[in-house]
Design a protein around this motif. Structure first.
Motif, short mmCIF file in Angstrom:
data_model
loop_
_atom_site.label_atom_id
_atom_site.label_comp_id
_atom_site.label_asym_id
_atom_site.label_seq_id
_atom_site.Cartn_x
_atom_site.Cartn_y
_atom_site.Cartn_z
N LYS A 170 -9.61 4.82 6.24
CA LYS A 170 -10.37 4.86 4.99
C LYS A 170 -9.83 5.95 4.06
O LYS A 170 -9.72 5.75 2.84
CB LYS A 170 -11.85 5.10 5.28
CG LYS A 170 -12.59 3.89 5.81
CD LYS A 170 -12.83 2.87 4.69
CE LYS A 170 -13.73 1.74 5.17
NZ LYS A 170 -13.90 0.72 4.11
N LEU A 171 -9.50 7.10 4.64
CA LEU A 171 -9.01 8.21 3.83
C LEU A 171 -7.61 7.92 3.30
O LEU A 171 -7.29 8.26 2.16
CB LEU A 171 -9.01 9.50 4.66
CG LEU A 171 -8.83 10.81 3.90
CD1 LEU A 171 -9.78 10.89 2.71
CD2 LEU A 171 -9.06 11.99 4.84
N ARG A 172 -6.79 7.26 4.10
CA ARG A 172 -5.45 6.86 3.62
C ARG A 172 -5.57 5.95 2.40
O ARG A 172 -4.84 6.09 1.43
CB ARG A 172 -4.67 6.13 4.72
CG ARG A 172 -4.08 7.03 5.76
CD ARG A 172 -2.87 6.41 6.43
NE ARG A 172 -3.08 5.05 6.91
CZ ARG A 172 -3.56 4.73 8.11
NH1 ARG A 172 -3.91 5.70 8.94
NH2 ARG A 172 -3.70 3.48 8.48
N GLN A 173 -6.49 5.00 2.47
CA GLN A 173 -6.67 4.07 1.35
C GLN A 173 -7.14 4.81 0.10
O GLN A 173 -6.66 4.53 -1.01
CB GLN A 173 -7.67 2.98 1.74
CG GLN A 173 -7.13 2.03 2.82
CD GLN A 173 -8.18 1.10 3.37
OE1 GLN A 173 -9.38 1.38 3.31
NE2 GLN A 173 -7.74 -0.03 3.91
N ALA A 174 -8.05 5.77 0.27
CA ALA A 174 -8.53 6.54 -0.88
C ALA A 174 -7.43 7.41 -1.45
O ALA A 174 -7.28 7.52 -2.68
CB ALA A 174 -9.73 7.41 -0.46
N MET A 175 -6.62 8.02 -0.58
CA MET A 175 -5.55 8.89 -1.05
C MET A 175 -4.43 8.12 -1.74
O MET A 175 -3.73 8.67 -2.59
CB MET A 175 -4.99 9.72 0.11
CG MET A 175 -5.91 10.83 0.59
SD MET A 175 -6.46 11.95 -0.73
CE MET A 175 -4.90 12.56 -1.36
N ARG A 176 -4.26 6.85 -1.39
CA ARG A 176 -3.27 6.03 -2.10
C ARG A 176 -3.65 5.94 -3.57
O ARG A 176 -2.79 6.08 -4.46
CB ARG A 176 -3.18 4.64 -1.48
CG ARG A 176 -2.62 4.62 -0.08
CD ARG A 176 -1.98 3.30 0.28
NE ARG A 176 -2.83 2.14 0.15
CZ ARG A 176 -3.24 1.40 1.18
NH1 ARG A 176 -2.92 1.74 2.41
NH2 ARG A 176 -3.98 0.32 0.99
N ASP A 177 -4.93 5.72 -3.84
CA ASP A 177 -5.40 5.66 -5.22
C ASP A 177 -5.22 7.01 -5.91
O ASP A 177 -4.85 7.09 -7.08
CB ASP A 177 -6.87 5.24 -5.27
CG ASP A 177 -7.08 3.80 -4.81
OD1 ASP A 177 -6.13 3.00 -4.89
OD2 ASP A 177 -8.19 3.48 -4.36
N GLU A 178 -5.51 8.11 -5.17
CA GLU A 178 -5.35 9.45 -5.73
C GLU A 178 -3.89 9.70 -6.11
O GLU A 178 -3.60 10.23 -7.19
CB GLU A 178 -5.80 10.51 -4.70
CG GLU A 178 -7.27 10.53 -4.41
CD GLU A 178 -8.05 11.41 -5.37
OE1 GLU A 178 -7.41 12.04 -6.26
OE2 GLU A 178 -9.28 11.48 -5.24
N LEU A 179 -2.97 9.35 -5.23
CA LEU A 179 -1.55 9.58 -5.50
C LEU A 179 -1.08 8.80 -6.72
O LEU A 179 -0.35 9.33 -7.57
CB LEU A 179 -0.71 9.21 -4.28
CG LEU A 179 -0.67 10.22 -3.14
CD1 LEU A 179 0.08 9.63 -1.95
CD2 LEU A 179 0.00 11.50 -3.60
#
Length: 357
Positions: A170-179
């Motif tokens: 879940k955090l990887r998916q959120a951080m993709r958007d952040e990046l």
């Protein structure tokens, strides 16, 4: 307005003793581009990143940053920063001090450092945590601070070496958007290294697929997925059915093919030298089942079913050929097809890709 060239790699090779890590690699990355180096472990992607950063030197070839040859420059003289998988934050410093550390080494005065640290904390939504230390943060928060520290000196290029691999799904998916958001806001060229195809497809402007130390294909995410140039790319990106077939005739960019099902189809091709054996790639989601079957129709028997939430993946035997078929679960609690059940399948010829051997 045309973008300039941020990074140019020309005929770069790298050997470690008798081991050839990279072999004649060449590509150009444009300014403000999110460019991903994608491939399995040992393909040379991290070695290539380290050479751009200055931590390794090429055995052959040249690397240019903003038109300047840099392969002999030490890391601190390149306008390049790296975010590592481990984040490498200083545990005894506060978050603000971590971000300010590199700026102090660059000789920024105190007021300029303070303003830049505040700007970076706001950019990554971490202003309330400025006085905390890394041990007091979650993995995602440490990731954000590592990004803020790397972005603070205003590098021309930001290198990211599998920075999401330690995070949960879940955090990887959120951080993709952040990046992606950070890259667009800052206008900095990002070079991202990953072995995760989903990350690459989701975030990249262009993807360079590496395999066995060589470039297999460079293109946009849709080009890489929809039009793989060889079996390695088709196999590594997503899932596909490989079918051994025979090319009967070439005419321009099209090939007349006899499939293993006895059907003859005409499909797009590039790179084929002439008639003869060929490998076809047909993605599981390109095959329709029952009411969704269209184009070339086949009859088969379900031999396996895997329910995956949004999709159900079927294995279907067609004349002794095992096909993987993916069907979206558009209706709640819809009954699927059980093993042993006969089914009709269909595919369009323009969904087939003829692969170079």
């Amino acid at each position: 307005m045309a973008r300039g060239k941020a990074v140019e790699v020309y005929n770069v090779s790298k050997s470690f003793g008798t081991y050839q890590a990279l072999d004649q690699v060449s590509f150009t990355i444009q300014e403000n581009e999110f460019f991903t180096l994608l491939g399995p472990s040992g393909c040379g992607k991290t070695t290539l990143l380290r050479m751009i950063a200055g931590f390794e030197s090429p055995s052959e070839g040249a690397i240019l940053l903003d038109g300047q040859q840099i392969e002999t420059l030490p890391p601190h003289r390149r306008r390049v920063n790296t975010v590592f998988q481990s984040y490498a934050l200083f545990p005894h410093m506060t978050l603000a001090q971590n971000i300010a550390f590199g700026l102090e080494n660059l000789g920024w005065d105190r007021r300029r450092r303070r303003d830049r640290v505040a700007e970076m904390l706001e950019l990554v939504h971490m202003t309330p945590f400025a006085g905390r230390r890394p041990a007091q943060l979650s993995g995602g928060q440490r990731q954000r601070i590592a990004l803020a520290r790397a972005l603070a000196p205003e590098p021309q290029v930001l290198l990211l070496d599998e920075p999401l691999s330690a995070l949960d799904l879940k955090l990887r998916q959120a951080m993709r958007d952040e990046l992606k958001s950070l890259q667009k806001k800052t206008g900095i060229t990002f070079i991202f290294v990953t072995h995760d195809q989903e990350e690459a497809l989701d975030m990249s402007d262009r993807i360079c697929v590496l395999g066995q130390g060589r470039i297999q294909q460079i293109g946009t995410p849709s080009e890489i997925y929809e039009d793989p140039e060889n079996r390695f790319v088709a196999d590594f990106i997503g899932e596909t059915n490989f079918l051994e077939a025979e090319v009967l005739e070439l005419a321009g960019g099209m090939a007349r093919i006899r499939t293993p099902f006895g059907l003859e189809i005409t499909a797009p091709q590039k790179g084929l030298a002439g008639p003869g054996p060929a490998t076809l790639s047909l993605r599981p989601e390109k095959i329709g089942m029952e009411s969704q079957a269209e184009g070339h129709l086949l009859q088969g028997t379900v031999t396996g079913r895997n329910y995956m939430g949004g999709f159900t993946h079927y294995t279907v035997d067609v004349a002794g050929q095992s096909l993987r078929v993916s069907r979206r679960n558009a209706l709640s609690h819809a009954e699927g097809h059980a093993p042993g059940q006969p089914v009709s399948l269909g595919f369009r010829a323009d969904s087939v890709r003829v692969l170079a051997q």
